[in-house]
Design a protein around this motif. Structure first.
Motif, PDB file in Angstrom:
ATOM      1  N   ALA A   1       0.693  -1.224   0.142  1.00  0.00           N
ATOM      2  CA  ALA A   1      -0.075  -0.049  -0.080  1.00  0.00           C
ATOM      3  C   ALA A   1       0.942   1.324   0.180  1.00  0.00           C
ATOM      4  O   ALA A   1       1.714   1.358   0.818  1.00  0.00           O
ATOM      5  CB  ALA A   1      -0.815   0.111   1.323  1.00  0.00           C
ATOM      6  N   ILE A   2       0.872   2.038  -1.093  1.00  0.00           N
ATOM      7  CA  ILE A   2       1.743   3.353  -1.096  1.00  0.00           C
ATOM      8  C   ILE A   2       0.859   4.318  -1.478  1.00  0.00           C
ATOM      9  O   ILE A   2      -0.272   4.710  -2.065  1.00  0.00           O
ATOM     10  CB  ILE A   2       2.500   3.002  -2.600  1.00  0.00           C
ATOM     11  CG1 ILE A   2       3.408   1.693  -2.704  1.00  0.00           C
ATOM     12  CG2 ILE A   2       3.379   4.198  -2.475  1.00  0.00           C
ATOM     13  CD1 ILE A   2       4.125   1.457  -3.701  1.00  0.00           C
ATOM     14  N   ASP A   3       1.206   5.448  -0.625  1.00  0.00           N
ATOM     15  CA  ASP A   3       0.464   6.617  -0.808  1.00  0.00           C
ATOM     16  C   ASP A   3       0.609   7.298  -2.171  1.00  0.00           C
ATOM     17  O   ASP A   3       1.499   7.209  -2.696  1.00  0.00           O
ATOM     18  CB  ASP A   3       1.048   7.788   0.293  1.00  0.00           C
ATOM     19  CG  ASP A   3       0.655   7.646   1.637  1.00  0.00           C
ATOM     20  OD1 ASP A   3      -0.259   6.853   1.958  1.00  0.00           O
ATOM     21  OD2 ASP A   3       1.410   7.876   2.550  1.00  0.00           O
ATOM     22  N   PRO A   4      -0.503   7.894  -2.751  1.00  0.00           N
ATOM     23  CA  PRO A   4      -0.381   8.427  -4.215  1.00  0.00           C
ATOM     24  C   PRO A   4       0.792   9.415  -4.493  1.00  0.00           C
ATOM     25  O   PRO A   4       1.462   9.171  -5.308  1.00  0.00           O
ATOM     26  CB  PRO A   4      -1.549   9.190  -4.193  1.00  0.00           C
ATOM     27  CG  PRO A   4      -2.557   8.466  -3.253  1.00  0.00           C
ATOM     28  CD  PRO A   4      -1.851   8.047  -2.020  1.00  0.00           C
ATOM     29  N   ASP A   5       1.274  10.084  -3.453  1.00  0.00           N
ATOM     30  CA  ASP A   5       2.340  11.119  -3.364  1.00  0.00           C
ATOM     31  C   ASP A   5       3.582  10.552  -3.793  1.00  0.00           C
ATOM     32  O   ASP A   5       4.538  10.829  -4.323  1.00  0.00           O
ATOM     33  CB  ASP A   5       2.371  12.359  -2.593  1.00  0.00           C
ATOM     34  CG  ASP A   5       1.451  13.289  -2.731  1.00  0.00           C
ATOM     35  OD1 ASP A   5       0.721  13.325  -3.931  1.00  0.00           O
ATOM     36  OD2 ASP A   5       0.760  13.944  -1.588  1.00  0.00           O
ATOM     37  N   ALA A   6       3.762   9.199  -3.262  1.00  0.00           N
ATOM     38  CA  ALA A   6       5.234   8.568  -3.108  1.00  0.00           C
ATOM     39  C   ALA A   6       5.165   7.450  -4.449  1.00  0.00           C
ATOM     40  O   ALA A   6       5.854   6.691  -4.781  1.00  0.00           O
ATOM     41  CB  ALA A   6       5.219   7.955  -1.783  1.00  0.00           C
ATOM     42  N   LEU A   7       3.901   7.315  -5.217  1.00  0.00           N
ATOM     43  CA  LEU A   7       3.762   6.454  -5.987  1.00  0.00           C
ATOM     44  C   LEU A   7       4.781   6.560  -7.294  1.00  0.00           C
ATOM     45  O   LEU A   7       5.371   5.662  -7.878  1.00  0.00           O
ATOM     46  CB  LEU A   7       2.240   5.971  -6.266  1.00  0.00           C
ATOM     47  CG  LEU A   7       1.826   5.054  -7.435  1.00  0.00           C
ATOM     48  CD1 LEU A   7       1.944   3.662  -6.669  1.00  0.00           C
ATOM     49  CD2 LEU A   7       0.430   5.286  -7.804  1.00  0.00           C
ATOM     50  N   PHE A   8       4.732   7.476  -7.764  1.00  0.00           N
ATOM     51  CA  PHE A   8       5.129   7.631  -9.117  1.00  0.00           C
ATOM     52  C   PHE A   8       6.973   7.692  -8.971  1.00  0.00           C
ATOM     53  O   PHE A   8       7.608   7.307 -10.183  1.00  0.00           O
ATOM     54  CB  PHE A   8       4.980   9.297  -9.598  1.00  0.00           C
ATOM     55  CG  PHE A   8       3.276   9.253  -9.706  1.00  0.00           C
ATOM     56  CD1 PHE A   8       2.769   8.962 -10.752  1.00  0.00           C
ATOM     57  CD2 PHE A   8       2.791  10.058  -8.560  1.00  0.00           C
ATOM     58  CE1 PHE A   8       1.370   9.017 -10.633  1.00  0.00           C
ATOM     59  CE2 PHE A   8       1.337  10.080  -8.719  1.00  0.00           C
ATOM     60  CZ  PHE A   8       0.679   9.673  -9.688  1.00  0.00           C
ATOM     61  N   GLU A   9       7.557   8.046  -8.034  1.00  0.00           N
ATOM     62  CA  GLU A   9       8.903   7.599  -8.125  1.00  0.00           C
ATOM     63  C   GLU A   9       9.431   6.569  -7.647  1.00  0.00           C
ATOM     64  O   GLU A   9      10.678   6.243  -7.470  1.00  0.00           O
ATOM     65  CB  GLU A   9       9.538   8.738  -7.200  1.00  0.00           C
ATOM     66  CG  GLU A   9       9.057  10.358  -7.567  1.00  0.00           C
ATOM     67  CD  GLU A   9       9.313  10.689  -8.819  1.00  0.00           C
ATOM     68  OE1 GLU A   9      10.307  10.278  -9.452  1.00  0.00           O
ATOM     69  OE2 GLU A   9       8.374  11.336  -9.613  1.00  0.00           O
ATOM     70  N   ARG A  10       8.610   5.513  -7.422  1.00  0.00           N
ATOM     71  CA  ARG A  10       9.030   4.319  -7.078  1.00  0.00           C
ATOM     72  C   ARG A  10       9.712   3.381  -8.129  1.00  0.00           C
ATOM     73  O   ARG A  10       9.249   3.198  -9.121  1.00  0.00           O
ATOM     74  CB  ARG A  10       7.891   3.428  -6.611  1.00  0.00           C
ATOM     75  CG  ARG A  10       7.363   3.961  -5.174  1.00  0.00           C
ATOM     76  CD  ARG A  10       8.057   3.480  -3.927  1.00  0.00           C
ATOM     77  NE  ARG A  10       8.213   1.959  -3.953  1.00  0.00           N
ATOM     78  CZ  ARG A  10       7.991   1.560  -2.965  1.00  0.00           C
ATOM     79  NH1 ARG A  10       7.356   2.169  -1.480  1.00  0.00           N
ATOM     80  NH2 ARG A  10       7.905   0.091  -2.533  1.00  0.00           N
ATOM     81  N   GLU A  11      10.937   2.894  -7.864  1.00  0.00           N
ATOM     82  CA  GLU A  11      11.640   2.081  -9.005  1.00  0.00           C
ATOM     83  C   GLU A  11      11.008   1.015  -9.235  1.00  0.00           C
ATOM     84  O   GLU A  11      11.698   0.159 -10.172  1.00  0.00           O
ATOM     85  CB  GLU A  11      13.260   2.197  -8.809  1.00  0.00           C
ATOM     86  CG  GLU A  11      13.769   3.625  -8.942  1.00  0.00           C
ATOM     87  CD  GLU A  11      15.176   3.718  -8.614  1.00  0.00           C
ATOM     88  OE1 GLU A  11      15.755   2.435  -8.499  1.00  0.00           O
ATOM     89  OE2 GLU A  11      15.835   4.634  -8.842  1.00  0.00           O
ATOM     90  N   ASP A  12      10.409   0.538  -8.140  1.00  0.00           N
ATOM     91  CA  ASP A  12       9.748  -1.035  -8.038  1.00  0.00           C
ATOM     92  C   ASP A  12       8.460  -1.115  -8.802  1.00  0.00           C
ATOM     93  O   ASP A  12       7.894  -2.192  -8.927  1.00  0.00           O
ATOM     94  CB  ASP A  12       9.653  -1.682  -6.928  1.00  0.00           C
ATOM     95  CG  ASP A  12       8.797  -0.985  -5.877  1.00  0.00           C
ATOM     96  OD1 ASP A  12       8.824   0.332  -6.148  1.00  0.00           O
ATOM     97  OD2 ASP A  12       8.629  -1.276  -4.965  1.00  0.00           O
ATOM     98  N   ILE A  13       8.220   0.065  -9.414  1.00  0.00           N
ATOM     99  CA  ILE A  13       6.813   0.169 -10.342  1.00  0.00           C
ATOM    100  C   ILE A  13       7.082   0.186 -11.888  1.00  0.00           C
ATOM    101  O   ILE A  13       7.616   1.184 -12.088  1.00  0.00           O
ATOM    102  CB  ILE A  13       5.781   0.836  -9.578  1.00  0.00           C
ATOM    103  CG1 ILE A  13       5.588   0.593  -8.230  1.00  0.00           C
ATOM    104  CG2 ILE A  13       4.566   1.074 -10.540  1.00  0.00           C
ATOM    105  CD1 ILE A  13       4.643   1.402  -7.429  1.00  0.00           C
ATOM    106  N   ASP A  14       6.533  -0.533 -12.535  1.00  0.00           N
ATOM    107  CA  ASP A  14       6.638  -0.540 -13.941  1.00  0.00           C
ATOM    108  C   ASP A  14       5.338   0.253 -14.808  1.00  0.00           C
ATOM    109  O   ASP A  14       5.775   0.971 -15.638  1.00  0.00           O
ATOM    110  CB  ASP A  14       7.002  -1.765 -14.583  1.00  0.00           C
ATOM    111  CG  ASP A  14       8.087  -2.589 -14.004  1.00  0.00           C
ATOM    112  OD1 ASP A  14       9.108  -1.708 -13.904  1.00  0.00           O
ATOM    113  OD2 ASP A  14       7.883  -3.827 -13.635  1.00  0.00           O
TER     114      ASP A  14
END
Length: 317
Positions: A49-62
């Motif tokens: 579960a990731i907060d929306p503001d932190a979602l976009f810079e996550r390197e583990d999400i393609d």
């Protein structure tokens, strides 16, 4: 290794994406402005579960599937593609053509997959209907009409036309292969300021005519697409069971000594492969991410649909 997908928006349709992606082995994270809702799905599905503001810079999400109120889609899609994420954006991708164009151009500029959730393009019955049309079984297509009626759902930002019609417009555009040259619409707001039903008439440069009727204030449910050709007519009725979803009518109409004559025939029900459209849509998204192929329902189609919705929006209160 499958692409790692996050679902942004854990509401009614977002929850369907979450469960389907879990079944496909591609769900990595969920995100929602309501933290408790996201954590509930994360616990249920065994993901982050990731907060929306932190979602976009996550390197583990393609990639990110966006199932939000449409007024948020464009800006967040732009943010996602600029952060290097591929996106599947639910319909409508924006509430204005300009915002939709900004999002699609950002994806193009950043070489990201941009796909719109026109899920009925992945319905096995529609795929079979399109196959019959392309094979000439219906002859030359002359007229297409669709009815999408029911009670609810009621939204605060988008009306019956914008909520329901994108599905049918996407299918009509796939059949005609071209954008319409004329759009005429009529709607009525019966409950508040947003229209509860809409009629849209379409004229295409290849001579095809189209009509759709969408209503969220109707006592019965109807999900029907009819295609009239010079050799046969076809009806896709999604309310029917699988063995009766796609019917082919080989009616005949001709002139005899200056008078019109016709014969009617009982329908032939076409065998179709059973399958969930959402599963097939998400499989296609994953395929496009892996191969960098252009999605069947890409950004240009999404913008064409937005243009038709904009032109067809006429509300009488």
């Amino acid at each position: 290794m499958k692409p790692r997908i996050a679902v942004l928006g854990c509401g009614y349709w977002g929850s369907n994406h979450i469960r389907t992606l879990k079944g496909l082995g591609a769900l990595h994270a969920v995100s929602d402005a309501n933290r408790a809702r996201a954590e509930g799905f994360a616990s249920e599905q065994g993901c982050l579960a990731i907060d929306p503001d932190a979602l976009f810079e996550r390197e583990d999400i393609d990639g990110i599937v966006m199932a939000l109120p449409p007024q948020f889609h464009a800006d967040l899609a732009i943010r996602a593609v600029e952060a290097g994420k591929d996106v599947l954006v639910e319909k409508p991708i924006a509430l204005t053509v300009a915002d939709g164009e900004r999002a699609v151009e950002a994806a193009r500029r950043n070489r990201r997959v941009f796909m719109v959730g026109h899920v009925l393009r992945y319905h096995p019955a529609f795929e079979k209907l399109k196959e019959l049309i392309d094979a000439g079984e219906l002859g030359d297509v002359k007229y297409i009409h669709s009815h999408r009626l029911g009670l609810g759902k009621f939204h605060t930002e988008n009306d019956a036309l914008w909520d329901l019609a994108p599905h049918d417009l996407s299918m009509i555009l796939a059949i005609t292969g071209v954008a319409p040259v004329e759009v005429r619409g009529e709607g009525a707001a019966l409950l508040d300021h947003l229209s509860d039903f809409a009629h849209v008439h379409l004229r295409f440069p290849n001579g095809v005519r189209g009509h759709l009727f969408a209503s969220r204030l109707n006592p019965y449910r109807e999900r029907r697409l009819t295609v009239v050709g010079t050799k046969a007519m076809a009806v896709l009725d999604d309310v029917e069971p699988w063995q009766r979803k796609l019917a082919l009518y080989r009616h005949a109409v001709w002139q005899d000594s200056g008078q019109w004559a016709f014969t009617t025939n009982e329908p032939t029900y076409v065998d179709i492969e059973q399958g969930m459209p959402l599963t097939r849509e998400l499989e296609h998204f994953l395929h496009c991410m892996e191969t960098r192929a252009e999605p069947r329902t890409g950004g240009e189609e999404a913008i064409t649909v937005l243009r038709i919705l904009t032109a067809g929006t006429v509300v009488h209160v």
